[in-house]
Design a protein around this motif. Structure first.
Motif, mmCIF file in Angstrom:
data_model
loop_
_atom_site.group_PDB
_atom_site.id
_atom_site.type_symbol
_atom_site.label_atom_id
_atom_site.label_comp_id
_atom_site.label_asym_id
_atom_site.label_seq_id
_atom_site.Cartn_x
_atom_site.Cartn_y
_atom_site.Cartn_z
ATOM 1 N N PHE A 289 -24.211 23.376 -74.439
ATOM 2 C CA PHE A 289 -23.387 24.413 -74.101
ATOM 3 C C PHE A 289 -21.675 24.169 -74.250
ATOM 4 N N VAL A 290 -21.611 22.799 -73.942
ATOM 5 C CA VAL A 290 -20.162 22.135 -74.371
ATOM 6 C C VAL A 290 -19.838 22.310 -75.867
ATOM 7 N N ASP A 291 -20.928 21.808 -76.618
ATOM 8 C CA ASP A 291 -20.789 21.741 -77.817
ATOM 9 C C ASP A 291 -20.486 23.477 -78.501
ATOM 10 N N SER A 292 -21.086 24.260 -77.986
ATOM 11 C CA SER A 292 -21.064 25.541 -78.412
ATOM 12 C C SER A 292 -19.506 26.110 -78.156
ATOM 13 N N LEU A 293 -18.823 25.682 -77.031
ATOM 14 C CA LEU A 293 -17.553 26.013 -76.647
ATOM 15 C C LEU A 293 -16.474 25.402 -77.750
ATOM 16 N N ALA A 294 -16.996 24.231 -77.964
ATOM 17 C CA ALA A 294 -16.107 23.195 -78.709
ATOM 18 C C ALA A 294 -16.042 23.786 -80.222
ATOM 19 N N THR A 295 -16.945 24.318 -80.686
ATOM 20 C CA THR A 295 -17.164 24.850 -82.245
ATOM 21 C C THR A 295 -17.092 26.381 -82.230
ATOM 22 N N SER A 296 -16.586 26.935 -81.357
ATOM 23 C CA SER A 296 -16.398 28.406 -81.461
ATOM 24 C C SER A 296 -15.105 28.901 -81.001
ATOM 25 N N ASN A 297 -14.472 29.922 -81.645
ATOM 26 C CA ASN A 297 -13.252 30.620 -81.297
ATOM 27 C C ASN A 297 -13.460 31.778 -80.496
ATOM 28 N N HIS A 298 -14.689 32.392 -80.272
ATOM 29 C CA HIS A 298 -14.815 33.454 -79.689
ATOM 30 C C HIS A 298 -16.034 33.102 -78.574
ATOM 31 N N TRP A 299 -15.467 33.463 -77.349
ATOM 32 C CA TRP A 299 -16.306 33.031 -76.195
ATOM 33 C C TRP A 299 -16.652 34.483 -75.502
ATOM 34 N N LEU A 300 -17.702 34.658 -75.182
ATOM 35 C CA LEU A 300 -18.112 36.036 -74.499
ATOM 36 C C LEU A 300 -18.707 35.708 -73.325
ATOM 37 N N ILE A 301 -18.297 35.956 -72.010
ATOM 38 C CA ILE A 301 -18.882 35.909 -70.724
ATOM 39 C C ILE A 301 -19.361 36.977 -70.120
ATOM 40 N N VAL A 302 -20.480 37.186 -69.699
ATOM 41 C CA VAL A 302 -21.068 38.242 -69.410
ATOM 42 C C VAL A 302 -21.864 38.057 -67.932
ATOM 43 N N GLY A 303 -21.293 39.093 -66.732
ATOM 44 C CA GLY A 303 -21.913 39.060 -65.789
ATOM 45 C C GLY A 303 -21.774 37.708 -64.801
ATOM 46 N N TYR A 304 -20.937 37.063 -65.063
ATOM 47 C CA TYR A 304 -20.637 35.510 -64.391
ATOM 48 C C TYR A 304 -19.263 36.010 -63.524
ATOM 49 N N SER A 305 -19.869 35.333 -62.002
ATOM 50 C CA SER A 305 -18.768 35.446 -61.086
ATOM 51 C C SER A 305 -17.814 34.437 -61.187
ATOM 52 N N PHE A 306 -17.848 33.328 -61.857
ATOM 53 C CA PHE A 306 -16.781 32.369 -62.037
ATOM 54 C C PHE A 306 -16.647 31.460 -60.657
ATOM 55 N N ARG A 307 -17.980 31.387 -59.998
ATOM 56 C CA ARG A 307 -17.964 30.750 -58.777
ATOM 57 C C ARG A 307 -18.687 29.401 -58.896
#
Length: 382
Positions: A289-307
């Motif tokens: 997951f961290v690797d995907s964030l580090a290597t992507s300039n597009h982040w799509l976040i769906v249905g997450y409450s940020f809690r």
């Protein structure tokens, strides 16, 4: 040569609810409680006692009515506490076998209660891990839009235990380019009480190197899945199919104590969750997951409450990584007005002193169903 574009996708319970409302937390919790009541002659008293134990650790005014994670996770915490007490007793009163036996007895009871609640929760999720025809078509459209809009790696980090997203990915994608934590190259036998093999199932991958570059679409269950199981000793981890779960009657076997297998999921309070995700196989899913964030300039976040604190910590660390030349473009898809923009900004470590987030953050409030047809989506993938 044009550089390929990767996308990091984070999926929360809101995606599952969008395509099957029966998977919302309150519905699952209510059904779990009813099943536990029906399974015991003293059902009401058992559930009442469980709620009292769970709510003892909650802030004033908060209840466990809507959240099975709070209700069942409390007994994981109790079991861990008993483990600490057992170690303390061994250090301070090593000759008191009766004391240590009593602590172990309580620890075993807490584990049995947790197993019972957990098996009911996951069975409810298992039975509802499908989308009806129209909803399935919409989910397939969403997954197709995500996987076809980016020519690089598509990493789908899923916080849900259900198999809705897995089913959709396998339906619309080329199987050769899809991978989850299961490694089809290595399998293990599941044997019954007579020692006969009843199934051969794939082991879970052990390191990031077990993923091939040809795996363009990754499905990472950050907190486990109804299909991930392990031996009680915690040394063998494998993926069972839906057919295995039905044919082997695993949920009832867990409640009866007639199986040595246990589901592999993070179901704990927020305090304990941070420790759980450092354990295998969640640690591997988080690493990817961290690797995907580090290597992507597009982040799509769906249905997450940020809690979820462990998840937010990874988002914030990668978002503020000094090695990143520019902030990623972030599209948050939610339903309704409950999720405030400042809550999203805070999860990324963005404060008032940083100014407006409009240059990097877009929030769509119409839900996941049909988001690929919105102007915000078109702008996100441009």
């Amino acid at each position: 040569m044009t550089e390929v574009r990767n996308v990091a996708v984070l999926v929360g319970n809101g995606l599952s609810i969008a395509f099957n409302p029966a998977l919302n937390l309150r519905a699952i919790t209510t059904e779990m409680v009813e099943r536990m009541k029906a399974a015991s002659d003293e059902g009401d008293d058992v559930v009442t006692a469980m709620k009292e134990i769970a709510e003892r650790a909650l802030p004033a005014g908060v209840t466990s009515e809507d959240d099975f994670e709070v209700l069942v996770g409390a007994f994981g915490a109790e079991n861990r506490t008993m483990g600490y007490l057992e170690r303390l007793a061994a250090l301070t009163q090593p000759q008191d076998d009766e004391l240590q036996a009593a602590i172990q007895l309580v620890a075993n009871f807490a584990a049995r209660v947790r197993d019972t609640g957990l098996s009911h929760v996951l069975q409810v999720i298992f039975e509802n891990s499908h989308a009806y025809a129209d909803d399935a078509e919409h989910l397939h459209s969403f997954v197709t839009a995500v996987t076809s809009s980016f020519d690089g790696r598509v990493s789908l980090s899923n916080l849900n235990y259900d198999t809705l997203l897995l089913s959709a990915v396998l339906t619309v994608c080329n199987m050769a380019e899809v991978a989850d934590l299961a490694d089809g190259r290595t399998k293990v036998s599941i044997v019954d009480g007579d020692g006969d093999t009843v199934a051969r199932v794939p082991l879970l991958r052990e390191t990031r190197h077990d993923f091939s570059p040809k795996h363009r679409v990754l499905l990472l269950h950050l907190h486990g899945s109804i299909t991930y199981w392990a031996g009680q000793e915690g040394t063998v981890y494998a993926k069972l199919s839906r057919d295995h779960l039905e044919d082997l009657e695993q949920w009832q076997a867990v409640r009866d104590g007639t199986t040595g297998l246990r589901p592999v999921v993070v179901l704990a309070n927020q305090r304990d969750k941070s420790a759980h995700v450092q354990e295998f196989p969640f640690s591997l899913a988080y690493e990817m997951f961290v690797d995907s964030l580090a290597t992507s300039n597009h982040w799509l976040i769906v249905g997450y409450s940020f809690r979820d604190e462990p998840v937010n910590a990874k988002l914030q660390a990668e978002f503020n990584d000094r090695a990143r030349e520019e902030k990623p473009r972030v599209l948050v898809v939610t339903h309704g007005d409950d999720l405030a923009v400042h809550v999203v900004e805070r999860a990324f470590g963005w404060g008032k002193e940083d100014g407006s987030s409009v240059d990097w953050l877009t929030v769509v409030r119409t839900g996941a169903n049909g988001v690929e047809n919105t102007a915000e989506w078109a702008e996100f993938i441009a």
